[in-house]
Design a protein around this motif. Structure first.
Motif, mmCIF file in Angstrom:
data_model
loop_
_atom_site.group_PDB
_atom_site.id
_atom_site.type_symbol
_atom_site.label_atom_id
_atom_site.label_comp_id
_atom_site.label_asym_id
_atom_site.label_seq_id
_atom_site.Cartn_x
_atom_site.Cartn_y
_atom_site.Cartn_z
ATOM 1 N N ASP B 225 -82.322 9.310 -82.576
ATOM 2 C CA ASP B 225 -83.032 9.168 -81.301
ATOM 3 C C ASP B 225 -83.819 10.424 -80.945
ATOM 4 O OD1 ASP B 225 -82.272 6.594 -80.937
ATOM 5 O OD2 ASP B 225 -80.420 7.105 -79.845
ATOM 6 N N ARG B 228 -86.852 10.594 -83.025
ATOM 7 C CA ARG B 228 -87.830 9.625 -82.512
ATOM 8 C C ARG B 228 -88.591 10.232 -81.336
ATOM 9 N NH1 ARG B 228 -83.790 4.474 -83.017
ATOM 10 N NH2 ARG B 228 -84.413 3.901 -85.137
ATOM 11 N N GLU B 229 -87.855 10.922 -80.484
ATOM 12 C CA GLU B 229 -88.455 11.519 -79.295
ATOM 13 C C GLU B 229 -89.436 12.617 -79.669
ATOM 14 O OE1 GLU B 229 -86.368 13.413 -75.487
ATOM 15 O OE2 GLU B 229 -85.539 11.496 -76.180
ATOM 16 N N THR B 231 -91.020 13.122 -82.485
ATOM 17 C CA THR B 231 -92.187 12.721 -83.256
ATOM 18 C C THR B 231 -92.969 11.586 -82.610
ATOM 19 O OG1 THR B 231 -90.806 11.180 -84.495
ATOM 20 C CG2 THR B 231 -91.111 13.369 -85.445
ATOM 21 N N GLY B 232 -92.359 10.875 -81.748
ATOM 22 C CA GLY B 232 -93.017 9.721 -81.150
ATOM 23 C C GLY B 232 -93.127 8.549 -82.100
ATOM 24 N N LYS B 233 -92.364 8.573 -83.214
ATOM 25 C CA LYS B 233 -92.381 7.457 -84.170
ATOM 26 C C LYS B 233 -91.027 6.752 -84.102
ATOM 27 C CE LYS B 233 -96.182 9.225 -86.025
ATOM 28 N NZ LYS B 233 -97.508 8.664 -85.762
ATOM 29 N N TYR B 234 -90.982 5.503 -84.602
ATOM 30 C CA TYR B 234 -89.731 4.762 -84.506
ATOM 31 C C TYR B 234 -88.958 4.752 -85.832
ATOM 32 C CZ TYR B 234 -86.240 1.295 -83.411
ATOM 33 O OH TYR B 234 -85.053 0.666 -83.219
ATOM 34 N N ILE B 239 -91.179 8.795 -89.276
ATOM 35 C CA ILE B 239 -90.731 10.092 -88.759
ATOM 36 C C ILE B 239 -90.824 11.144 -89.859
ATOM 37 C CG2 ILE B 239 -88.753 11.376 -87.863
ATOM 38 C CD1 ILE B 239 -87.743 8.757 -86.608
ATOM 39 N N TYR B 242 -94.391 11.967 -90.877
ATOM 40 C CA TYR B 242 -95.004 12.758 -89.805
ATOM 41 C C TYR B 242 -94.523 14.201 -89.880
ATOM 42 C CZ TYR B 242 -96.034 14.600 -85.183
ATOM 43 O OH TYR B 242 -96.474 15.384 -84.157
ATOM 44 N N TYR B 247 -96.146 17.820 -88.726
ATOM 45 C CA TYR B 247 -95.344 18.556 -87.758
ATOM 46 C C TYR B 247 -95.634 20.047 -87.797
ATOM 47 C CZ TYR B 247 -91.147 19.841 -85.088
ATOM 48 O OH TYR B 247 -90.277 20.326 -84.159
#
Ligand SMILES: Nc1ncnc2c1ncn2[C@@H]1O[C@H](COP(=O)(O)OP(=O)(O)OP(=O)(O)O)[C@@H](O)[C@H]1O
Ligand SMILES: [Mg+2]
Lengths: 407, 260
Positions: B225, B228-229, B231-234, B239, B242, B247
Motif C-alpha cells: 500500500d 502504491r501511495e 508511486t501512484g500505481k496499483y 510500481i 516506475y 523514480y
C-alpha cells in the motif's frame, strides 16, 4: 567437522565414475602388468641362468672352521667351500679371517638384490653370534677387559648381481605405484570437493552452517587425504600381491622349484606401518596442495587443468627412485615426495637407516606445516572459496610483482 | 516490534578485469522485524544475491554493518550462522546424498541437539511431503523436489531468520505455490524471512514489506500500500517499472527544486 568429512566421503565414494577410475582401473591394470613383466623377464632370464642363492665360504683361519656348522643351520643357503674369490659372483661370498685371535668377516654381495640382502640379514645374526662365542672364549682365557672387544667386524663389498631386475620391481614399482595411485586418488578427491562443489553450489550452503570456514577447508583436506590413502592402500595391496605372483613364477623359472621366499621381509609389520606413516604424511601434504590448487577453479574441468602440473611434478619425483645413483642423503630427505619414495624403497630392500628415516619424516612435517601456513590464507579467501579466483590476495601478489618488475 | 535484521550503509565492490570496479551494493540500509516477510525485488544484477550473501557471512562488505538476530556479521559470524538458514539461488544439494541424509547432516552441522535430530528430520520429511523420495539420491530428483528438500534443509535447525535467494525461480506454478504456502507458514511460526525475487506476483502475494533495489541501491521500502501511495500505481509490475526507470530522476528533481 566429523559430520562434514562423512558427507564428503560418502559423496565421493558414491560417485561411481570417479571411484571406478581411482580404485578399480588400477586393480584391473595389475594383471596386465603382471603378464607384461613376467613375459619380459622370462625373455631376460633366458640369458642369465644359475640365479641360485649361493654362499661361497672362504675360511682362511683353521681356528674358525666350526663356523660352517653355524651357517649350515640357515635354510636355503647353498654353501660351497672355496678359496677362489672369483668362484661365484652370483651369490654371497664370505671370507673368514683372523684378527687378534678373533674372526674378521668380509662379505661380497649385491646390495641391490633384496633376496641376497635378506639372506645377509640371517647370515649376520649367525656371524655375530659366532663372534661373540669366540670373544667369550678369549675373555675367559685371558684377563681382558670386556669393553675392549665390543666390535663385531663385517666388511661389506658390493658386487653386481644377476637378478637386479627382481629387486627393482620390488623396490621401485611399489614406492612409485603407491605414490602415483595416492596422487590419483587425491587429485580426484580434491577436484570433486573444491571445484566440483563450487559447480554444484554446495560449498555455499555449507559455508552458511555453524561450522567455521577453516574447519570446512580442513574437512576437505582430510576427506581428500583419506580418499587418496584408501585408494592407495587398495592399489598397494593388489600390486604387492601381483608382484608376489611374479616372483614366484620367476623362481620357478630360475630354480625349477617352488619359491620358498620369506615374505616377511616386505610384509612385516614394521615395513607396513612405517610405509603407511610415510604415505599418510605425504598424502596429507599433497592433499593440501591439491585442494588449494583445485580451489582456484570454478569448474571441474578448470581445476583438472590446474592440478595437472602438480600431478606431473609429484609423479616425476616418485620416478626418481629408479635412478640407481640416487642414494639416501640429507638433500634427498629434503625433497618432498622423493624422500618418501626413497624411504619406502629402502624399507622394502631392508636397508633403511634411522637417520634418513627421521630426517625424511622431520622435513616432511616441516614442509607440511609451511604449506599449511602458506596455503590456508588462500583457501580461506571468500573469492576462492566461492569459486571466483580473482581474489584480493592474488591481486596483491600481482600488484607487488608488477612493482618489482618495474624496478 | 523486535528488529531481527538491521542493515546499515552496506557497500560491496567487486573488481572485474573487463568492467573495472563494480559497486554491486551501494550504501544500502533497511530493517526487517520479527515475524515478517521482507521481499527484495530487483532486476538482474541489481545486487540482491550479493546483499543476501553478505548477510549470510559468505562475503565481507567493504563498508557498512549487518546485524542478524542481534549478532554482528563481522564480529560474531558463528552466531549469525547459527541463527539463520540460507537458501542459495540454485538448489545446492550434495548430488549423491539422499534428502534424508542431507537434512540430517545439516542438522548436525548446525549444532541441532543430536537426540532430537531424528524426530525433527522425520517431522520435516512428513511436513514437506518428501517421504516418497526421502532415500533417493538427490541427483535423481526433479528441480521441484530438490527445492523442497533445500528448504527443509535450510530450516532443519529451526533458525529465527531465513534468507532465501529466489526460492521459487525455475519452478512450475504448483511447486511455487507450495513453496509460498510454506514460507507463509514459517512466518506464522514467528520467523523473519527475507527473500529475493523478480517475480512481481509472488512478491505481491507473499511479502509484508518490499524493498526495491536497482544498481546496488535501495530505491525505497514499504508495504504494498505504501508503495502504491509513493508511486501512484496499483499493480506491482507498474510500481516496479516506475521505481526502476523514473523514480530516481523524479527524486533527483525534487531534491533540486528543494535546494533552489
Ligand atoms: N564474485 C563476483 N565478482 C565480480 N562481480 C560480481 C561477483 N558477484 C556479483 N558480481 C556483480 O555484482 C552485480 C550484482 O550481482 P548480484 O548477483 O548480486 O545480482 P542479483 O540481483 O542477484 O541478480 P540476479 O537477479 O541475476 O540474480 C552484478 O553486476 C554482478 O556481475
Ligand atoms: Mg541473484
Amino acid at each position: 567437522m566429523k559430520t562434514l568429512i562423512t558427507i564428503y566421503l560418502k559423496d565421493l565414494l558414491r560417485n561411481k565414475y570417479t571411484t571406478m577410475m581411482v580404485m578399480l582401473v588400477p586393480v584391473l591394470l595389475y594383471p596386465m602388468l603382471y603378464w607384461g613383466i613376467t613375459q619380459f623377464l622370462m625373455v631376460k632370464t633366458g640369458l642369465t641362468d644359475n640365479q641360485e642363492i649361493n654362499l661361497s665360504l672362504d675360511i682362511r683361519s683353521d681356528k674358525f672352521t666350526s663356523i660352517k656348522d653355524s651357517i649350515a643351520t640357515i635354510h636355503n643357503f647353498k654353501t660351497t667351500e672355496t678359496a677362489d674369490e672369483n668362484f661365484n659372483k652370483e651369490g654371497i661370498y664370505l671370507i673368514v679371517d683372523e684378527v687378534d685371535y678373533l674372526p674378521y668377516y668380509t662379505i661380497h654381495l649385491d646390495s641391490t638384490n633384496s633376496i641376497q640382502k635378506q639372506f645377509f640379514g640371517k647370515l649376520k645374526v649367525k656371524l655375530s653370534g659366532y663372534y661373540d662365542l669366540q670373544l667369550g672364549g678369549r675373555i675367559d682365557a685371558s684377563d681382558y677387559d670386556t669393553d675392549y672387544f665390543d666390535t663385531f667386524w663385517v666388511v661389506r663389498h658390493n658386487i653386481d648381481g644377476g637378478d637386479e631386475a627382481m629387486t627393482k620391481i620390488l623396490s621401485i614399482l611399489i614406492p612409485m605405484m603407491s605414490i602415483i595411485t595416492i596422487i590419483a586418488g587425491i587429485g580426484t578427491g580434491a577436484v570433486e570437493l573444491t571445484a566440483g562443489h563450487t559447480e554444484d553450489k554446495t560449498t555455499e550452503t555449507t559455508l552458511t552452517t555453524a561450522l567455521s570456514r577453516k574447519s570446512i577447508i580442513l574437512a576437505k583436506v582430510f576427506a581428500t587425504n583419506i580418499y587418496g590413502l584408501v585408494a592407495g592402500i587398495i592399489n598397494f595391496t593388489f600390486l604387492t600381491f601381483v608382484i608376489m605372483q611374479i616372483i614366484s613364477v620367476l623362481m620357478m623359472q630360475f630354480t625349477n622349484k617352488k619359491l620358498d621366499f620369506d615374505w616377511s621381509v616386505i610384509l612385516n609389520l614394521r615395513t607396513l606401518l612405517l610405509s603407511l606413516l610415510s604415505l599418510a604424511i605425504i598424502s596429507y601434504m599433497m592433499s593440501l596442495i591439491f585442494v588449494a590448487a583445485a580451489g582456484f577453479a570454478k569448474t571441474r574441468k578448470e581445476s583438472n587443468i590446474l592440478i595437472t602440473p602438480f600431478f606431473m611434478a609429484f609423479m616425476i619425483m616418485s620416478y626418481v627412485v629408479i635412478i640407481p645413483a640416487i642414494e639416501p642423503s640429507l638433500v634427498i630427505s629434503l625433497v618432498p615426495v622423493l624422500n618418501i619414495a626413497m624411504v619406502i624403497k629402502l624399507l622394502i630392500v631392508n636397508d633403511i637407516q634411522i637417520v634418513f628415516f627421521t630426517e625424511t619424516i622431520l622435513f616432511s612435517l616441516i614442509w607440511m606445516f609451511l604449506l599449511y601456513k602458506l596455503l590456508l590464507p588462500f583457501m580461506l579467501e571468500e573469492e576462492i572459496i566461492l569459486g571466483n579466483s580473482n581474489t584480493s590476495l592474488i591481486k596483491q601478489i600481482k600488484g607487488r610483482f608488477a612493482k618489482w618488475k618495474k624496478k | 516490534m523486535e528488529e531481527k535484521i538491521v542493515i546499515k550503509n552496506l557497500t560491496k565492490e567487486f573488481y572485474d578485469e573487463q568492467r573495472g570496479a563494480i559497486k554491486a551494493v551501494n550504501d544500502l540500509s533497511f530493517t526487517a522485524y520479527a515475524g515478517e516477510i521482507f521481499g527484495l525485488l530487483g532486476p538482474n544484477g541489481a545486487g540482491k544475491t550479493t546483499t543476501l550473501r553478505m548477510m549470510a557471512t559468505l562475503m565481507k562488505p567493504n563498508a557498512g554493518t549487518i546485524s542478524i538476530n542481534g549478532f554482528d556479521t563481522d564480529q560474531d559470524a558463528q552466531n549469525v550462522r547459527k541463527s539463520m538458514g540460507f537458501l542459495s539461488a540454485t538448489t545446492a544439494l550434495y548430488p549423491r546424498l539422499s534428502p534424508r541424509e542431507i537434512i540430517t547432516y545439516f542438522a548436525n552441522l548446525n549444532g541441532y541437539p543430536e537426540e532430537n535430530t531424528k524426530e525433527r528430520v522425520e517431522e520435516l520429511i512428513k511436513h514437506f511431503g518428501i517421504t516418497k523420495y526421502a532415500d533417493t539420491l538427490s541427483e535423481k530428483l526433479s528441480t521441484g523436489m530438490k527445492q523442497i528438500t533445500s528448504i527443509a534443509r535450510t530450516i532443519v535447525h529451526d533458525p529465527p531468520v531465513l534468507i532465501l535467494d529466489e526460492p521459487s525461480s525455475g519452478l512450475d506454478v504448483i511447486v511455487a505455490q507450495k513453496i509460498h504456502e510454506h514460507i507463509i507458514d514459517l512466518k506464522n511460526q514467528g520467523k523473519t524471512i527475507i527473500f529475493s525475487s523478480h517475480n512481481m506476483g509472488e512478491v505481491e502475494k507473499v511479502c509484508d514489506r518490499i524493498g526495491v533495489i536497482n544498481n546496488g541501491k535501495l530505491l525505497t521500502t514499504g508495504t504494498l500500500d505504501e508503495l502504491r501511495e509513493i508511486t501512484g500505481k496499483y499493480y506491482m509490475e507498474e510500481i516496479f517499472i516506475y521505481l526502476v526507470q523514473e523514480y530516481e530522476s523524479v527524486k533527483q528533481k525534487e531534491l533540486e527544486t528543494a535546494n533552489d
